[in-house]
Design an enzyme around this catalytic site. Structure first.
Site, PDB file in Angstrom:
ATOM      1  N   HIS A 106      46.506  32.552  43.629  1.00 49.75           N
ATOM      2  CA  HIS A 106      46.870  33.704  42.792  1.00 49.75           C
ATOM      3  C   HIS A 106      45.787  34.782  42.824  1.00 49.75           C
ATOM      4  CE1 HIS A 106      48.554  36.119  39.735  1.00 49.75           C
ATOM      5  NE2 HIS A 106      48.069  35.517  38.669  1.00 49.75           N
ATOM      6  N   CYS A 129      49.017  40.709  36.277  1.00 46.86           N
ATOM      7  CA  CYS A 129      49.457  39.860  37.399  1.00 46.86           C
ATOM      8  C   CYS A 129      50.740  40.359  38.046  1.00 46.86           C
ATOM      9  CB  CYS A 129      49.638  38.429  36.906  1.00 46.86           C
ATOM     10  SG  CYS A 129      48.121  37.717  36.262  1.00 46.86           S
TER      11      CYS A 129
HETATM   12  N1  COA Z   1      44.007  23.565  40.828  1.00 44.18           N
HETATM   13  C1  COA Z   1      43.561  22.543  41.605  1.00 44.18           C
HETATM   14  N2  COA Z   1      42.262  22.364  41.922  1.00 44.18           N
HETATM   15  C2  COA Z   1      41.384  23.269  41.465  1.00 44.18           C
HETATM   16  C3  COA Z   1      41.786  24.349  40.661  1.00 44.18           C
HETATM   17  C4  COA Z   1      43.135  24.467  40.352  1.00 44.18           C
HETATM   18  N3  COA Z   1      43.573  25.491  39.591  1.00 44.18           N
HETATM   19  N4  COA Z   1      40.697  25.086  40.346  1.00 44.18           N
HETATM   20  C5  COA Z   1      39.651  24.476  40.935  1.00 44.18           C
HETATM   21  N5  COA Z   1      40.062  23.390  41.602  1.00 44.18           N
HETATM   22  C6  COA Z   1      39.236  22.411  42.323  1.00 44.18           C
HETATM   23  C7  COA Z   1      38.265  23.085  43.246  1.00 44.18           C
HETATM   24  O1  COA Z   1      38.804  23.217  44.565  1.00 44.18           O
HETATM   25  C8  COA Z   1      37.109  22.115  43.211  1.00 44.18           C
HETATM   26  O2  COA Z   1      37.412  21.007  44.035  1.00 44.18           O
HETATM   27  P1  COA Z   1      36.257  20.274  44.881  1.00 44.18           P
HETATM   28  O3  COA Z   1      35.298  19.733  43.845  1.00 44.18           O
HETATM   29  O4  COA Z   1      37.002  19.233  45.629  1.00 44.18           O
HETATM   30  O5  COA Z   1      35.661  21.344  45.721  1.00 44.18           O
HETATM   31  C9  COA Z   1      37.101  21.615  41.776  1.00 44.18           C
HETATM   32  O6  COA Z   1      38.466  21.759  41.338  1.00 44.18           O
HETATM   33  C10 COA Z   1      36.187  22.385  40.860  1.00 44.18           C
HETATM   34  O7  COA Z   1      36.365  23.760  41.115  1.00 44.18           O
HETATM   35  P2  COA Z   1      35.730  24.877  40.197  1.00 44.18           P
HETATM   36  O8  COA Z   1      35.959  26.211  40.864  1.00 44.18           O
HETATM   37  O9  COA Z   1      34.333  24.508  39.837  1.00 44.18           O
HETATM   38  O10 COA Z   1      36.644  24.783  38.933  1.00 44.18           O
HETATM   39  P3  COA Z   1      36.446  25.508  37.555  1.00 44.18           P
HETATM   40  O11 COA Z   1      36.297  24.454  36.510  1.00 44.18           O
HETATM   41  O12 COA Z   1      35.382  26.566  37.637  1.00 44.18           O
HETATM   42  O13 COA Z   1      37.852  26.269  37.335  1.00 44.18           O
HETATM   43  C11 COA Z   1      39.977  26.339  36.312  1.00 44.18           C
HETATM   44  C12 COA Z   1      39.026  25.535  37.192  1.00 44.18           C
HETATM   45  C13 COA Z   1      41.306  25.613  36.226  1.00 44.18           C
HETATM   46  C14 COA Z   1      39.371  26.485  34.896  1.00 44.18           C
HETATM   47  C15 COA Z   1      40.186  27.755  36.935  1.00 44.18           C
HETATM   48  O14 COA Z   1      40.720  27.601  38.252  1.00 44.18           O
HETATM   49  C16 COA Z   1      41.110  28.610  36.096  1.00 44.18           C
HETATM   50  O15 COA Z   1      40.722  29.140  35.066  1.00 44.18           O
HETATM   51  N6  COA Z   1      42.350  28.860  36.564  1.00 44.18           N
HETATM   52  C17 COA Z   1      43.276  29.741  35.892  1.00 44.18           C
HETATM   53  C18 COA Z   1      43.108  31.162  36.389  1.00 44.18           C
HETATM   54  C19 COA Z   1      43.882  32.150  35.558  1.00 44.18           C
HETATM   55  O16 COA Z   1      43.808  32.134  34.352  1.00 44.18           O
HETATM   56  N7  COA Z   1      44.629  33.038  36.219  1.00 44.18           N
HETATM   57  C20 COA Z   1      45.429  34.004  35.540  1.00 44.18           C
HETATM   58  C21 COA Z   1      46.712  33.407  35.172  1.00 44.18           C
HETATM   59  S1  COA Z   1      47.659  34.461  34.087  1.00 44.18           S
END
Ligand code: COA
Length: 388
Positions: free
Chosen positions: A335, A84
């Site tokens: 991100h 990252c």
């Molecule tokens: N913050 C706020 N809302 C989020 C979100 C987040 N991080 N991720 C997804 N959403 C919302 C989407 O917009 C969607 O909203 P909607 O239903 O109104 O359209 C809903 O939540 C579901 O989205 P979806 O893509 O199906 O979520 P998911 O369960 O597949 O993934 C996380 C959610 C949090 C697990 C995923 O975003 C994640 O793993 N994030 C971390 C990424 C990471 O690790 N990056 C590296 C960092 S070192």
């Protein structure tokens, strides 16, 4: 006079982009070049960041590909991969090259596509991201990055009494800041209640504690300091620090110190001739709410153990005395891994120029960018200052 300055900044909206990697990068690159008033032909080099293209795009030799897309075939291009912290490392190398007199003008930027436009949904992207953790000690356990930062945060809660409510305040703040950023992935506010009622991702993190998967690109034009006065709105590079730490969490001397960030911050502050108290605001790597708490302490914006308290008391919000992540941070702005480091430099540049509108930090003369990679194993800290 600073030895290097940023004279152009540009980024795409972060979010979902059904377009190619090269087109995304081109949009950010031309925005930065137009902002600087620099033609592609005037560039001496391109410093380019992309972390996961080999796995997400099945494409690895991206440097010449993006260079030729922006009409810069023939230029020397270096491609950076540092999880990252990818494009912050590209920025550091570009700054050092112009400071050493190797180049007069360099374009620096990064791009990544992390949403399902690549055909990869959350579980597959999570697996790909986890390739930045330790192959022998961590990957076989099933540890992924929400888990890595959850473990660091749990330790902080244990040692310092940081609470889930305080973590939620970080998300509330960054979402509020993001509503003022037209390029943010999420432009909506949230509440402590909404964060605390969300589904658990990795205890103590719930959905709203996490940054999203985003597509996007960012770029800045870096020039030798002796040329700065011939540009409209230069912002000086005060210093850049870069440090690493052992990768496995189990080998770290102190789980909550994020030692690489402390080492990078002290190197950047020393080069800039400042202390943390001289900085007016910071963009930090809040991939998870707990990561912002650790970062705020590591760069000296909050005393050790008090990062959560500072957030809950509003001290790190736009109107607080230690503003953090006026852009909305990774939490709300998004991100796209390889684009995040130079996107922080874009925000610092625009804040110091005073051109960001409602999310403007008052008297923003000195800004700090903290960009972290992997298990907090790489960190680059940059200090930008008003031109003098
Ligand atoms: N913050 C706020 N809302 C989020 C979100 C987040 N991080 N991720 C997804 N959403 C919302 C989407 O917009 C969607 O909203 P909607 O239903 O109104 O359209 C809903 O939540 C579901 O989205 P979806 O893509 O199906 O979520 P998911 O369960 O597949 O993934 C996380 C959610 C949090 C697990 C995923 O975003 C994640 O793993 N994030 C971390 C990424 C990471 O690790 N990056 C590296 C960092 S070192």
């Amino acid at each position: 006079m600073a030895d290097a300055a940023v004279v152009g900044a540009g980024m795409t909206e972060f979010g979902v982009h059904d377009t190619t990697l090269q087109e995304l990068f081109g949009e950010a690159a031309f925005t930065a070049l137009n902002d600087a008033g620099v033609e592609t032909g005037a560039l001496d080099a391109l410093y380019f960041g992309n972390a996961m293209g080999g796995q997400t795009e099945n494409e690895t030799h991206l440097g010449p590909r993006v260079a030729s897309h922006i009409g810069a075939a023939g230029l020397p291009v270096q491609r950076f991969e540092d999880a990252c912290a990818t494009s912050a490392n590209a920025f550091k190398n570009a700054v050092q090259a112009v400071e050493a007199g190797v180049h007069d003008i360099a374009l620096v930027g990064g791009v990544e596509r992390c949403t399902p436009v690549t055909g990869k949904e959350t579980p597959e992207m999570t697996r790909i991201f986890a390739s930045a953790s330790h192959r022998q000690y961590e990957q076989p356990t099933g540890l992924t990055f929400p888990g890595v930062f959850a473990l660091l945060t749990k330790r902080h809660m244990h040692e310092h009494g940081t609470t889930e409510e305080q973590l939620a305040e970080v998300a509330v703040k960054n979402h509020a800041h993001g509503t003022h950023n037209p390029r943010a992935h999420f432009g909506k506010e949230t509440t402590v209640e909404e964060v605390l009622e969300g589904p658990v991702v990795a205890d103590p993190f719930r959905l709203m504690d996490c940054c999203p998967f985003s597509d996007g690109a960012s770029a800045v034009v870096v020039i030798s300091g002796d040329l700065a006065d011939s540009f409209d709105a230069p912002v000086d590079v005060g210093g850049v620090g870069h440090a690493t730490d052992v990768v496995p969490l189990g080998d770290k001397a102190d789980l909550t110190a994020t030692q690489a960030a402390r080492d990078a911050a002290s190197a950047a502050y020393e080069e800039a001739g400042i202390t943390a108290d001289d900085a007016d605001f910071a963009e930090v790597h809040d991939c998870f709410t707990g990561a912002e708490v650790l970062a705020s302490e590591a760069i000296g914006f909050a005393p050790d153990g008090e990062g959560g308290t500072y957030a809950a008391e509003g001290r790190t919000s736009l109107s607080g005395d230690r503003p953090i992540n006026p852009s909305g941070g990774l939490k709300a702005k998004g991100h796209p891994i390889g684009a995040t480091g130079t996107a922080q430099i874009v925000e610092l540049t625009e804040q110091i120029r005073g051109t960001v509108g409602e999310r403007q930090v008052a008297d923003a003369d000195v800004g700090v960018a903290h960009n972290l990679g992997g298990d907090a194993a790489t960190t680059v800290v940059s200090v930008l200052e008003a031109h003098s």
